[in-house]
Design an enzyme around this catalytic site. Structure first.
Site, PDB file in Angstrom:
ATOM      1  N   ASP A   1      49.318  61.239  45.929  1.00  0.00           N
ATOM      2  CA  ASP A   1      47.903  61.380  45.600  1.00  0.00           C
ATOM      3  C   ASP A   1      47.029  60.472  46.450  1.00  0.00           C
ATOM      4  OD1 ASP A   1      48.682  63.219  43.770  1.00  0.00           O
ATOM      5  OD2 ASP A   1      48.208  62.029  41.989  1.00  0.00           O
ATOM      6  N   GLY A   2      47.560  59.291  46.787  1.00  0.00           N
ATOM      7  CA  GLY A   2      46.785  58.368  47.617  1.00  0.00           C
ATOM      8  C   GLY A   2      46.494  58.953  48.989  1.00  0.00           C
TER       9      GLY A   2
ATOM     10  N   LYS B   1      37.250  39.995  30.834  1.00  0.00           N
ATOM     11  CA  LYS B   1      35.836  39.654  30.681  1.00  0.00           C
ATOM     12  C   LYS B   1      35.077  40.905  30.266  1.00  0.00           C
ATOM     13  CE  LYS B   1      35.668  35.270  31.951  1.00  0.00           C
ATOM     14  NZ  LYS B   1      35.143  34.200  31.075  1.00  0.00           N
TER      15      LYS B   1
ATOM     16  N   ASP C   1      35.796  46.477  28.750  1.00  0.00           N
ATOM     17  CA  ASP C   1      36.269  45.807  29.961  1.00  0.00           C
ATOM     18  C   ASP C   1      35.741  46.482  31.223  1.00  0.00           C
ATOM     19  OD1 ASP C   1      37.650  44.122  28.345  1.00  0.00           O
ATOM     20  OD2 ASP C   1      39.651  44.829  28.887  1.00  0.00           O
TER      21      ASP C   1
ATOM     22  N   TYR D   1      43.235  57.759  36.299  1.00  0.00           N
ATOM     23  CA  TYR D   1      42.901  56.559  35.520  1.00  0.00           C
ATOM     24  C   TYR D   1      42.252  56.942  34.185  1.00  0.00           C
ATOM     25  CZ  TYR D   1      41.413  51.632  34.970  1.00  0.00           C
ATOM     26  OH  TYR D   1      41.237  50.345  34.535  1.00  0.00           O
TER      27      TYR D   1
END
Length: 628
Positions: A405-406, A502, A521, A534
């Protein structure tokens, strides 16, 4: 010879113009008198115009006439030497309502000597049959027998016309026509072209105001103006308009004139992606547009090889060469254009990928297909191949991506919005974007070479950062631009902090309306293509790649009520950063930094990524155990 045809064609259109003008506004012009040969109602004005054209042609030549109202007719007493395609009034509705966009459209071609001999043979056989029938009639004076023989004679005549129609359909196409003339009746302008001699317009029909015409040189759809066929607009066309892919849309209601407007550069493109455009509508405009330097094909990029038959219909896309491929890529479901040069991009960090790339190159060489290699694979195979480097993509028609996929994402970024299909070969570990296994690479190439493949277009996401200069960090931002466009994303855009754990605060606006305050996040704005990347890992839904939508997914949200949100693909999504600074990551690559007060606006990109379709989407979903 074409000069003589051109004079005849212009003379016929001028006669029609003079005769039609007095009929505009006549109350009986609008009466339906019959159903035409093309299956549509014939108005009185259409029939009068056609009869005038037939009378004009009879004085000039012997010809085969194909016209919307009468259908098919032989004109003259000699063997026809020409074929004429006529639309006596293109834009009848406009003419009847005195809207000044209607025309006479006429195309003409000379019958070649070899076809003329076959035509003479057909006519001779028919004459011999008629002679025999007449002899039989003269030897028998019985009235009933004469009536029967007359019926047989009419049947023979119909059979002959059917035979002749079939001969023309099988032996002639729109590409056998040599001359095209379109006369704008309301303005008097005459557009014309002879094959291989360019296209011209005579302002008000005056030779002294003659000028050569050419298509426009606009390259980007967002800067272009386009005409659209008015009847039966497809959902595809309506979505194209709704998506604001083009600057201006025009609907005039006269195909021949609109094609001429493209030929002179007044419109940049004209389309009908339905199979509804008739031969008589487009024949003259087709010749004029080609001679003006334009491209005109079916919506799938195939040559417009329309047989000369009143019943034939087609889709079409016409424009300059730069826009044409973009429009075929948008509306076509198959690209049957033979590859001109293939670019290869590959993983170069393992031997197996290198071998597949090497063997692919050798296969392309055996097929006589030119190719170029991306820098990484070029350097890796430099000692084994004497190949050209793909330093630009201007002459690349297709790309083969060998990897995971990259590698596909890298290929999409390399293409930068050009309409270049990607053949994705799986050599990675995930492979959700890849369509073909390494064992299928040769058959995939063969399918492309043979034109037997389907293209699937995938929506991308574009973004614009508006920087805030009114907070305490303004001094640090003074060197920045007020706005920054970010690269298009094929999978997703992620906004997250540099520091793990954070939490960030966002305001999420959909079409200007505050939809939610999100503490998380980070946040993902995903395309349908990225729904299995993702976004899926963060709890987002699986969406078919062709669905027109975007997904907003909070990453580890503070509130349990913050759930993924699917919005319409034409929505404007705006994120406002309420606290802290963050990274903007596009398809896994860091693109920009943002901080408190900055806003990022997302919309559907003006371009797509195109894939040569291979594996079924749900088979890939099952393969990765995402669904039972």
């Amino acid at each position: 010879m074409t000069a003589d045809m051109l004079k005849m064609a212009i003379k016929v259109t001028e006669n029609l113009e003079r005769s039609i003008r007095p009929l505009i506004g006549w109350e009986k012009s609008n009466e339906i008198v019959k159903i035409g040969a093309d299956g549509t109602p014939t108005k009185r004005i259409d029939l009068i115009a056609e009869n005038i054209a037939i009378s004009s042609l009879e004085k000039s030549c012997s010809t085969i006439l194909i016209s919307e109202e009468i259908g098919f007719k032989i004109i003259g007493r000699e063997t026809p030497k020409y074929i004429v395609i006529l639309d006596p009034i293109d834009g009848t509705y406009n003419a009847l309502n005195d809207i000044p966009i209607y025309s006479v459209s006429l195309a003409m071609g000379k019958i070649s000597n070899d076809k003329l001999e076959k035509l003479k043979e057909l006519i001779l056989n028919n004459n011999n049959t008629n002679t025999n029938n007449n002899t039989n009639n003269n030897t028998n004076n019985n009235t009933n027998n004469n009536i029967n023989n007359n019926k047989k004679s009419k049947a023979n005549e119909k059979n002959f016309l059917d035979t002749l129609k079939d001969f023309v359909k099988k032996n002639f196409t729109i590409n056998d026509l040599d001359v095209g003339v379109v006369k704008n009746i309301s303005t008097g302008d005459t557009y014309y072209a002879e094959k291989n001699k360019g296209a011209y317009v005579l302002k008000n029909g005056k030779e002294c105001e003659k000028r050569k015409i050419n298509v426009s040189n606009i390259k980007n759809l967002k800067d272009a103006s386009m005409g659209v066929f008015a009847y039966g607009l497809s959902s595809e066309t309506l979505n194209f308009i709704k998506d604001r892919k083009i600057s201006r849309i025009r609907i005039f209601g006269s195909i021949a004139l609109e094609m001429c407007y493209v030929a002179r550069g007044s419109l940049d493109a004209y389309i009908n992606v339905n199979e509804t455009t008739r031969l008589c509508d487009m024949a003259a405009g087709y010749i004029i547009l080609e001679e003006a330097g334009g491209d005109i094909t079916t919506k799938n990029g195939m040559q417009m090889n329309l047989p000369l038959d009143i019943a034939e219909k087609s889709s079409f896309i016409c424009s300059n060469k730069d826009l044409h491929k973009k429009l075929v890529g948008t509306f076509g479901n198959k690209w049957r254009l033979k590859p001109t040069k293939i670019g290869i991009i590959s993983r170069f960090d393992n031997e197996e990928s290198l071998n597949v790339a090497y063997n692919t190159v050798k296969y392309l060489e055996s097929k006589g297909i030119a190719y170029k290699l991306d820098k990484g694979i070029h350097n890796a195979l430099n000692n084994r191949l004497n190949a050209n480097l793909m330093d630009d993509i201007q002459d690349i028609s297709h790309i083969i991506s060998i990897g995971g996929d990259g590698t596909v994402l890298r290929a999409s970024k390399l293409i930068e919005g050009n309409e270049i299909p990607i053949i994705c070969v799986d050599m990675g570990t995930v492979g959700f974007l890849t369509e073909f296994g390494k064992e299928d690479v040769y058959s995939a190439i063969d399918s492309v070479l043979n034109g037997n493949y389907t293209i699937e277009k995938r929506t991308k996401l574009s973004g614009l950062i508006n920087y805030d200069f009114n907070d305490k960090n303004a001094g640090k931002k003074e060197l920045k631009e007020m706005q920054k466009f970010i690269s298009d994303a094929l999978n997703e855009v992620v906004i997250t902090t540099n520091n793990p754990a954070k939490i960030m605060d966002f305001e999420v606006y959909i079409n200007g309306i505050l939809a939610e305050n999100v503490r998380a996040d980070g946040i993902i704005i995903s395309t349908p293509n990225g729904s299995t990347a993702y976004s899926l890992s963060a709890g987002g839904p699986i969406i078919e790649p062709t669905v027109d939508a975007f997904i907003i997914v909070p990453i580890c949200p503070f509130k349990l009520s913050s759930r993924p949100l699917v919005v319409d693909g034409n929505s404007e999504i705006k994120l406002k950063i309420m606290k802290k600074s963050a990274m903007v990551v596009i398809d896994g690559n860091k693109e920009a930094l943002v901080s408190k007060g900055d806003e990022i606006t997302f919309r559907k990109s003006n371009s797509y990524t195109y894939f040569v379709k291979g594996s079924n989407f749900y088979n890939k979903v099952k393969k990765l155990s995402l669904m039972e």
